[in-house]
Structure formats: C-alpha cells, structure tokens
Scaffold this motif. Structure first.
Motif, PDB file in Angstrom:
ATOM      1  N   SER A 159      47.337  38.597  28.555  1.00 38.29           N
ATOM      2  CA  SER A 159      46.102  39.061  29.199  1.00 38.29           C
ATOM      3  C   SER A 159      44.924  38.589  28.358  1.00 38.29           C
ATOM      4  O   SER A 159      44.799  38.966  27.187  1.00 38.29           O
ATOM      5  CB  SER A 159      46.089  40.584  29.332  1.00 38.29           C
ATOM      6  N   VAL A 160      44.081  37.751  28.957  1.00 35.13           N
ATOM      7  CA  VAL A 160      43.001  37.109  28.211  1.00 35.13           C
ATOM      8  C   VAL A 160      41.704  37.237  28.994  1.00 35.13           C
ATOM      9  O   VAL A 160      41.683  37.035  30.213  1.00 35.13           O
ATOM     10  CB  VAL A 160      43.306  35.612  27.954  1.00 35.13           C
ATOM     11  N   LEU A 175      39.386  34.864  33.177  1.00 32.64           N
ATOM     12  CA  LEU A 175      40.286  35.995  32.989  1.00 32.64           C
ATOM     13  C   LEU A 175      41.657  35.643  33.528  1.00 32.64           C
ATOM     14  O   LEU A 175      41.780  34.912  34.521  1.00 32.64           O
ATOM     15  CB  LEU A 175      39.790  37.251  33.719  1.00 32.64           C
ATOM     16  N   ALA A 176      42.682  36.183  32.900  1.00 32.60           N
ATOM     17  CA  ALA A 176      44.051  36.029  33.367  1.00 32.60           C
ATOM     18  C   ALA A 176      44.854  37.235  32.910  1.00 32.60           C
ATOM     19  O   ALA A 176      44.536  37.864  31.900  1.00 32.60           O
ATOM     20  CB  ALA A 176      44.668  34.744  32.825  1.00 32.60           C
ATOM     21  N   GLY A 177      45.896  37.555  33.670  1.00 29.96           N
ATOM     22  CA  GLY A 177      46.744  38.690  33.314  1.00 29.96           C
ATOM     23  C   GLY A 177      46.133  40.005  33.758  1.00 29.96           C
ATOM     24  O   GLY A 177      45.394  40.078  34.742  1.00 29.96           O
ATOM     25  N   ASP A 178      46.407  41.063  32.985  1.00 32.79           N
ATOM     26  CA  ASP A 178      45.961  42.407  33.365  1.00 32.79           C
ATOM     27  C   ASP A 178      44.525  42.627  32.911  1.00 32.79           C
ATOM     28  O   ASP A 178      44.183  42.405  31.750  1.00 32.79           O
ATOM     29  CB  ASP A 178      46.856  43.471  32.727  1.00 32.79           C
ATOM     30  N   ARG A 179      43.710  43.073  33.826  1.00 32.56           N
ATOM     31  CA  ARG A 179      42.360  43.493  33.464  1.00 32.56           C
ATOM     32  C   ARG A 179      42.384  44.920  32.962  1.00 32.56           C
ATOM     33  O   ARG A 179      41.613  45.295  32.069  1.00 32.56           O
ATOM     34  CB  ARG A 179      41.428  43.366  34.670  1.00 32.56           C
ATOM     35  N   GLU A 180      43.280  45.731  33.536  1.00 27.59           N
ATOM     36  CA  GLU A 180      43.473  47.112  33.085  1.00 27.59           C
ATOM     37  C   GLU A 180      44.944  47.257  32.710  1.00 27.59           C
ATOM     38  O   GLU A 180      45.816  47.070  33.551  1.00 27.59           O
ATOM     39  CB  GLU A 180      43.091  48.105  34.173  1.00 27.59           C
ATOM     40  N   ARG A 225      46.300  46.926  36.258  1.00 22.49           N
ATOM     41  CA  ARG A 225      45.725  46.177  37.383  1.00 22.49           C
ATOM     42  C   ARG A 225      45.470  44.750  36.938  1.00 22.49           C
ATOM     43  O   ARG A 225      44.875  44.512  35.883  1.00 22.49           O
ATOM     44  CB  ARG A 225      44.411  46.818  37.838  1.00 22.49           C
ATOM     45  N   GLN A 226      45.975  43.814  37.740  1.00 20.07           N
ATOM     46  CA  GLN A 226      45.781  42.415  37.416  1.00 20.07           C
ATOM     47  C   GLN A 226      44.346  41.998  37.729  1.00 20.07           C
ATOM     48  O   GLN A 226      43.736  42.459  38.701  1.00 20.07           O
ATOM     49  CB  GLN A 226      46.756  41.541  38.196  1.00 20.07           C
ATOM     50  N   ALA A 227      43.808  41.120  36.880  1.00 18.22           N
ATOM     51  CA  ALA A 227      42.469  40.595  37.110  1.00 18.22           C
ATOM     52  C   ALA A 227      42.437  39.821  38.422  1.00 18.22           C
ATOM     53  O   ALA A 227      43.366  39.081  38.748  1.00 18.22           O
ATOM     54  CB  ALA A 227      42.053  39.690  35.958  1.00 18.22           C
ATOM     55  N   ASN A 228      41.374  40.022  39.198  1.00 17.25           N
ATOM     56  CA  ASN A 228      41.229  39.302  40.454  1.00 17.25           C
ATOM     57  C   ASN A 228      39.809  38.786  40.599  1.00 17.25           C
ATOM     58  O   ASN A 228      38.986  38.917  39.690  1.00 17.25           O
ATOM     59  CB  ASN A 228      41.643  40.177  41.646  1.00 17.25           C
ATOM     60  N   LEU A 246      47.494  27.057  33.590  1.00 17.54           N
ATOM     61  CA  LEU A 246      46.984  28.419  33.419  1.00 17.54           C
ATOM     62  C   LEU A 246      47.953  29.427  34.035  1.00 17.54           C
ATOM     63  O   LEU A 246      48.773  29.076  34.892  1.00 17.54           O
ATOM     64  CB  LEU A 246      45.613  28.552  34.093  1.00 17.54           C
ATOM     65  N   PRO A 247      47.834  30.684  33.622  1.00 20.03           N
ATOM     66  CA  PRO A 247      48.601  31.723  34.317  1.00 20.03           C
ATOM     67  C   PRO A 247      48.192  31.803  35.786  1.00 20.03           C
ATOM     68  O   PRO A 247      47.059  31.493  36.165  1.00 20.03           O
ATOM     69  CB  PRO A 247      48.225  33.004  33.565  1.00 20.03           C
ATOM     70  N   GLU A 248      49.117  32.235  36.644  1.00 22.65           N
ATOM     71  CA  GLU A 248      48.824  32.339  38.073  1.00 22.65           C
ATOM     72  C   GLU A 248      47.686  33.319  38.326  1.00 22.65           C
ATOM     73  O   GLU A 248      47.504  34.290  37.611  1.00 22.65           O
ATOM     74  CB  GLU A 248      50.078  32.789  38.833  1.00 22.65           C
ATOM     75  N   ARG A 249      46.940  33.024  39.367  1.00 28.23           N
ATOM     76  CA  ARG A 249      45.838  33.873  39.850  1.00 28.23           C
ATOM     77  C   ARG A 249      44.734  34.034  38.793  1.00 28.23           C
ATOM     78  O   ARG A 249      44.052  35.056  38.743  1.00 28.23           O
ATOM     79  CB  ARG A 249      46.330  35.255  40.280  1.00 28.23           C
ATOM     80  N   SER A 250      44.546  33.030  37.940  1.00 31.89           N
ATOM     81  CA  SER A 250      43.446  33.077  36.976  1.00 31.89           C
ATOM     82  C   SER A 250      42.126  33.017  37.713  1.00 31.89           C
ATOM     83  O   SER A 250      41.996  32.365  38.768  1.00 31.89           O
ATOM     84  CB  SER A 250      43.535  31.908  35.995  1.00 31.89           C
ATOM     85  N   VAL A 251      41.106  33.683  37.179  1.00 29.53           N
ATOM     86  CA  VAL A 251      39.793  33.732  37.823  1.00 29.53           C
ATOM     87  C   VAL A 251      38.733  33.255  36.826  1.00 29.53           C
ATOM     88  O   VAL A 251      38.947  33.260  35.608  1.00 29.53           O
ATOM     89  CB  VAL A 251      39.463  35.152  38.326  1.00 29.53           C
ATOM     90  N   ALA A 252      37.581  32.832  37.369  1.00 32.38           N
ATOM     91  CA  ALA A 252      36.531  32.279  36.508  1.00 32.38           C
ATOM     92  C   ALA A 252      35.175  32.507  37.140  1.00 32.38           C
ATOM     93  O   ALA A 252      35.038  32.727  38.358  1.00 32.38           O
ATOM     94  CB  ALA A 252      36.759  30.792  36.269  1.00 32.38           C
TER      95      ALA A 252
END
Length: 831
Positions: A577-578, A629-634, A643-646, A710-716
C-alpha cells in the motif's frame, strides 16, 4: 598530500608539546583540510633491535632455502649470547647488520613474535623485512643495514623511524603551495610563531663547463627552464633508508636513487623535476607546442597521439617528454645511465591542466603545475637535487643552463588597510593586516589608509584584495568571527507562492502521502508507457545536450513518469500500500523556440540580441503537483475491513491541494490519457472567462499499469498549481453566525451518467444564501431506483446570520434546492 610530522619538524621549530592532532587542528583552522592523522607503526611493539649476523647454517631437505642463523644482538636479549633464528631470506651474509625482532615483539598486522620449534630447530625471534616492519612494500628479502649504521642491540624504533604520525591533507586548488613540505611548514611556522628553515635556500654548487643547450619556443607554455648536468653517476648506489622511509610515508614507491631524489625534492620543495639520460638525448632541447601528427610513448608505455595544444620538451629526434606531466620512454634513465641531465622548469598552469585532462594522464608533477609553482624555484630545487645526487651517488658536477626570459612582474595589489576587517565584520586592530601579510611572505608598503602588497612568488593564488583579506582572516581565526543570524526586514518573508507550495506539501503529508523527489529526466520509453498519442503536447519535450543517462535524454513534461516508476519500485520491494506525491517543475517548449540555446562568448557580457535569443530558448516551466496511490487506502484491522484506493481518492488528493489554496475545485467526468476512460475526472477552477481545467485524476488505464509494472487498479492525479494559484480570490474575513444550524437531508434519483458534481452545483444554486454547506454522504444503485439510475443522498446545512431559522424556512430552502436540481439535472426525490 601526506606530511610526516617528523619530516615537517626539520623545517619548522615546533614547540615540544605540540601533538600531531593539535597540529592538525591548527592547520584546519587556517583552511588546510587535514582529513586524517595516521599513526604509522602504532601497532608495533618491542623489542626490535639491530643485530649482526655471526653465523649461518644452510639447512637441507626442504623445498625452499632455510637458514639457521646466529645473530649478535648485544645485551638486548638479557644474556648477551647470540640469538638463534630460522630465516628463509638469502639476501644477507655473515657480518651484515639486520633488524631483529625478539620474542615479545609485535610486527605489522599484529603479528606476535615468540620462540618456537620449526624445521627441527628452536627459532628465538625473526630477522625482519621492510614489509614486516611496515617501512615500505618490499618482498625481495630482509632489510640489510649499511655498515656502521648502529651497534648490535641498539633499539631500531628511532633509528628506522618505525613510528611516525602522518597528516593526510586534501589540498584544494587554491592552495597549491601546500603540495610540499615547504608550503605546509610555512603555515605551521606562522601559526606557532616558530622559526622556519626553507629547504629551497641552498647554495648552488659550482658548475663546470657549459650546460646542455636549451631554448624556449613558446613563452606562453614555459617561462623558465633550467638544466643541470652530472657525469660519472654511480647507477648501483642505493637509496638511503631514511629517504626510502620518508618517501614511503609520503605515499611514494622507491624506484632508484636518481628517481627517488627527484621525487624527494619535489615533495620537499614543491618543484617537479625530471632526469634525462644524457646519452639518449639528440641535439639541443626545445620547449614548444606539439606539431600535427607527432606521437610520444610515455613512461607508462602508452603511445600517445599529441594535440597541437600540448606542451612538449623536445630534442632533434622529436618529443621526449610531456612537459610537467610525464617523461618519454626513449629518454628514460636506466641501470646504465651514468650521465644525467636534471630538468626543472615553470610551465603554464592552464596548459598543463588541459594536457593532463586531454590525455587522462594525472601525475604528482601535473597536480603541482596545475595549481601553480614558484617561478623562482627551478634553479634552487635543481641545485638541491644535484647536491643529493652527488652526495649519495657520486659523480662530477657539470654545467648549468638557465633559460630565464624577462617576464613582466604583476603590479602590486593596493588594498584598504581595514578591508579584511570589513569583509569579516570584525574590528581588527590597526596593523593586523600588514603583520599577517608579512608573516606569509608578502612585501608590504604602508601608505595612508592603504597597503601596497606584492605577494610572494610561491603564492600564485593571491591576485586581488579579497585574496589578501582571506589570508588575514584565516590567521586571525575563522572561529573568532561572530555568528550573527541575518534579521529579516519588516514586511518581508515568504511570498504567496512559497506559502502556497508549503501548505500543499503539509496538506498532502497530513493526508498520508509521502513526498518523493524524482530526476526531471525522461525517455521516449516513459512516454510510450503512458500511451500518449503522437500529437500529444507532452511528447514535445526538450532534449538535453549532455544527458546524465542515454535512456533519459529529455526534460519531463509531466510528473507522472517519475511518480509511477517510484511506485513500481516500492511495490517491487514489498510495499503493498503506497501513497506518494511530488511537487515540481515541468518543462514545456515554447512555440517557435530554437532547437538549441545559443552559447554566448565567455570573454564578455552577452549583448541585447544574445539575451533575447537566450530568453526565447528558455522553456515554460509550470509548477505541478502529482500523486499516485495503490493498495489499501484504509487498512484492515480489528476495527473492520479495509478499503482499496480508488479513483475517488485521487480526486480527493486534488481537493486537498485546492483546499490549501482556498479554491473550490469542480469535478466533471472526462476522458484523458493515461487514465481509464470511464474512471477519469477533469478538475477545473473558476477563471475570468469561465472554467479552467487544471488537471485530471482517476484510475490509470490497465495498459499503463501493465507498461510500468504497477499494482492493479492504481490511481493518479496531476494538477497545475500555477493555474490553481491564479484562481485564488482576494481573501475576505468570513462572517461567523452565532445562530444554530438547520440540517436537511435529501435523496435524489438521477440518470447514472449525471455527475454528482452537477447535482451538487444545482442544489447550491437553488438553496440560495441560506445554504452554508452541502455534502454527499451516500450513493446507491440497485433495483429500488431502477436500472441505469442512481440515488445520491446529500446533507444540506442551512443557517441565517441574523436569526434562528424556522422549520418552514429550512423546508422552503430545501424544496428550492430540489427543484433546481430537478430542472438542471432531471433529478427527482427518492420515494
């Protein structure tokens, strides 16, 4: 520059209580960077004594020579009897003086000596080699001392200098004089007020006959050239132990007596020397620049193609030496060289430096010439070398050649008497400057209010009043300059832009993001990984003339490549989680800008046209803020699931930036590369001519995720902070009402394609002045609202500034907001 303290004491009468570390601290205080104080021989322990070999018995039956020796060590062993020692070296004979370590001694490397049974005999110590004593590297055999060196049993520590302290000084380019014992001793003498003995003050020996013919063809390359001849030199004469020891402490290897003497005098005086074999010279010597096509094989056995700018020493056969750098192989002295020509000269500092760098050929001589050598020194240093050669190797003095063309002396430096005081900000007493300048060797004439100063010839670094001020200040003591923090003038401080950038950084850090700093360089592969179209403006990047890496020759036009590579690196090292952010400049070429910036001349200030051309070549450099962001945001835990970052988290990061600026950010659905077409938001702020798009946020496209690993579902997210700053309105103090708030919740059903931001804007416009805030707290899709529709639930905070709202007023504001949403977005109240 390695400076043995025992050697230094020969030239400066240091007080007896001065310690090597105390001396180092003093030298550091005046600007000489003493990096270490090496305690050479500190691990050695006695008894280590002089012995005389009395008898040798050759033992047979072994694979290597083994000798059983009886050695007279006087009374050092406590009995006066001969010491029996096994030794494998064969370079000594009966009657030779050697160095013996008796049982209880400790040699280099912590090797303890004791009595032991070996090769069928009892060995009571060791006959030592130079390597075992830590004198110098020599694996040829043991040390054989000259006859009469000392009586058997004499302690060898002081005789051989087994223990010494060596200062290792990193000499900066402006202190070339410190590349000699002479130079360091001068500073030490001034520091301690001690007597100084100049090793260059030697009486030139009487010469016989004419010297070897020489001439200077290029005065810009060389302005002093001295030759001294020696004939009948004994090539078998050994280098004395004391000289070999000093050279070893200085970090130089002993080669032969002739070479060792030139190196020794160079270390002693700072004047590089070179010895030619006279028999190998052909015709007169000429110092000149190289000619086209000339080559020279230097002493390191490299055949070098010479450049027309190279400074050469030549004879009728062509080049014989690269002046001030390295001699040629053809004129090298060898075991048959009995007639020598010793050369000392003053070569161009810049010319030597260019030649040395051009050929990647750096020597102790070139280091000194590059930093400046005393022009008056060649005849004295060569006389000192000849004196040592005749003393140690015999022979006869020959002639002297001194090519000394008239050189215009630099004018005196005129400086105000209190200039150093003004530079340091310290009120030095009258006469301080002249006292210290005379102490370092300057000639000072005191005039009313000013000093006329002629620097000494060995201080080629002193050329203007500020150099003189530095000399005064360093001997007065840098530590005596008071530390006075600058006081900021009233009404100044950080600019609005600086405050905003700091606020954005603090805001994102507080929201859980870690700041990263990436190099502002990218490659075509990085841009291809973003899947940018060929006509995308971000592909129009500036190419560097001299890139740090062939794979990244372009200046970045977006922050995303650096952030995505950093995210991939962290994910690859196990960080699941980054959350990262970066703030910095991007570089956008201007339309019509030249492909390459012009290079103005360095010998004058650029003209108006050149400045205009330079300004036109400078790219636009907007300031951007990006986040990934990638991985869990919470994170998950005992409190529940994570909760996964979206995409919404990327949008929230942009909101964090806008909040730091005090600007309302509008979010609308959009399609932009490199984001997922269905999960991308355009971010805009109010502008003078309508909404201004400042950036985008959302989930990255799967192809981009794959390209960067990158990890799946990474956001920017990436926004332009300059554009956000331009939207900041003048700050007005808000009115704070003391009356209670009224809340109203509404749930509206809209088409699934309607953005939540549009619904929120409609509610704001309909609720009017009573609306204090609106917040989306729930989104629902499912059978209860029908296919293709969604339910958005909002909380409306209503408040008046002059009264408590009635239930009827709050309901009327809510109904007006709902009606506006229905009219503008087609929303209806959820049943």
């Amino acid at each position: 520059m390695r400076v043995p303290v025992s050697w230094l004491r020969e030239y400066v009468d240091l007080p007896a209580d001065v310690t090597p570390r105390g001396l180092a601290a003093k030298l550091i205080s005046v600007g000489l960077e003493v990096e270490t104080v090496d305690e050479v021989g500190a691990e050695l322990a006695g008894p280590i004594v002089v012995g005389r070999v009395a008898a040798i018995e050759e033992l047979t039956g072994f694979k290597k020579p083994i000798r059983y020796c009886q050695v007279d060590v006087g009374t050092a062993n406590g009995s006066g009897e001969r010491q029996n020692i096994i030794c494998g070296a064969v370079n000594f004979a009966v009657g030779d003086l050697v160095v013996v370590s008796l049982p209880g001694a400790v040699l280099a490397g912590g090797f303890a000596i004791g009595s032991r049974q070996t090769y069928g005999r009892l060995s009571e110590g060791m006959i030592c080699s130079a390597t075992e004593l830590g004198l110098w590297e020599d694996h040829a055999g043991i040390v054989v001392l000259p006859e009469g060196f000392a009586d058997p049993g004499t302690d060898a520590f002081d005789l051989l200098g087994l223990r010494d302290d060596v200062l290792d000084i990193a000499v900066t380019p402006d202190r070339g004089y410190a590349l000699s014992m002479r130079g360091v001793a001068r500073d030490a003498a001034v520091l301690y007020g001690a007597a100084f003995t100049d090793p260059a003050e030697v009486k030139p020996p009487a010469t016989e006959g004419e010297g070897y013919p020489a001439a200077i063809a290029d005065l810009d390359a060389c302005d002093r050239f001295v030759l001294r001849d020696i004939s009948g030199f004994d090539t078998d004469a050994p280098t004395p132990l004391w000289m070999k020891r000093r050279l070893a402490l200085a970090g130089m290897r002993s080669v032969s007596l002739a070479v060792d003497v030139t190196n020794y005098v160079m270390w002693e005086t700072g004047q590089p020397l070179h010895a030619f074999d006279r028999a190998k010279l052909s015709g007169g010597i000429v110092v000149r620049r190289a000619r086209a096509g000339e080559r020279l094989e230097t002493l390191d056995h490299v055949d070098r193609a010479l450049d027309p700018d190279d400074i050469l020493i030549t004879d009728d056969s062509g080049p014989i030496s690269m002046a001030g750098t390295m001699g040629g192989l053809n004129s090298e002295i060898d075991d048959a060289s009995t007639d020598l020509v010793v050369e000392a000269a003053h070569f161009s500092e810049s010319g030597t430096a260019r030649m040395s760098r051009r050929h990647n050929l750096h020597s102790e001589a070139s280091r000194r010439f590059e930093r400046g050598v005393d022009r008056r020194l060649p005849p004295y240093a060569s006389a000192r070398a000849v004196e040592l050669l005749l003393l140690l190797g015999g022979g006869r003095m020959g002639g002297l050649t001194d090519v000394d063309p008239e050189v215009l002396a630099p004018p005196p430096i005129v400086v105000a008497e209190d200039h150093a005081a003004k530079v340091a900000g310290v009120d030095y007493p009258a006469g301080t400057s002249s006292t210290w300048l005379r102490a370092i060797g300057c000639t000072v004439e005191e005039l009313p209010g000013v000093l006329s100063v002629v620097p000494p010839p060995w201080r080629t670094d002193i050329s203007d009043p500020n150099d003189l001020a530095e000399e005064v200040i360093r001997f007065e003591g840098y530590e005596n300059i008071p530390a006075i923090p600058p006081r900021a003038p009233a009404g100044r401080g950080l600019t609005r832009t600086q405050r905003l950038r700091r606020a954005v950084g603090r805001g994102l850090a507080g929201a859980g993001y870690s700041e990263v700093l990436s190099f502002p360089f990218v490659g075509e592969r990085d841009l291809d990984g973003l899947h940018l179209p060929e006509d995308d403006p971000r592909r129009a990047s500036l190419a560097l003339a001299n890139p740090m890496s062939d794979g990244e020759p372009l200046l970045r036009t977006t922050l995303l490549p650096g952030l995505l590579k950093t995210l991939a690196r962290n994910a690859g090292r196990g960080s699941t989680s980054v959350s990262l952010f970066e703030a910095g400049l991007v570089y956008l070429p201007r339309d019509g800008a030249p492909a390459r910036a012009p290079a103005p001349a360095v010998d004058r200030a650029p003209g108006a046209d050149e400045l205009t051309a330079l300004a036109a070549a400078i790219p636009d450099q907007p300031y951007r803020v990006g986040a990934v962001l990638a991985g869990d945001r919470e994170p998950a835990g005992w409190w529940g699931g994570g909760r996964q970052a979206n995409w919404a988290d990327a949008v929230e990061a942009a909101h964090e930036v806008a909040r730091a600026a005090g600007v309302a950010l509008r979010v609308a659905q959009a399609q932009a590369v490199p984001w997922h077409p269905g999960r991308c938001a355009a971010l805009s702020v109010p502008g003078p001519d309508g909404e201004v798009v400042v950036g985008h946020a959302g989930e990255l496209h799967p192809r981009v995720v794959k390209a960067y690993g990158l990890p799946e579902r990474s956001v920017a997210m990436e926004v332009g902070l300059d554009l956000i700053e331009a939207a900041i309105a003048p700050a007005d103090a808000p009115f704070i009402s003391t009356y209670p708030v009224a809340t109203q919740d509404v749930a509206l059903v809209v088409e699934e394609s309607v953005p939540a931001g549009a619904v929120e804007a409609a509610l704001r416009s309909g609720a009017g002045e009573l609306l204090e805030a609106v917040r989306l707290f729930d989104v629902y899709t499912g059978a209860q609202v029908g296919e293709g529709r969604k339910s958005l639930a909002y909380t409306l905070r209503l408040r008046a500034g002059d009264r408590t709202l009635t239930a009827e007023e709050a309901t009327a504001a809510r109904d007006a907001a709902v009606a506006s949403a229905g009219e503008l977005t087609g929303a209806r109240l959820r049943g």
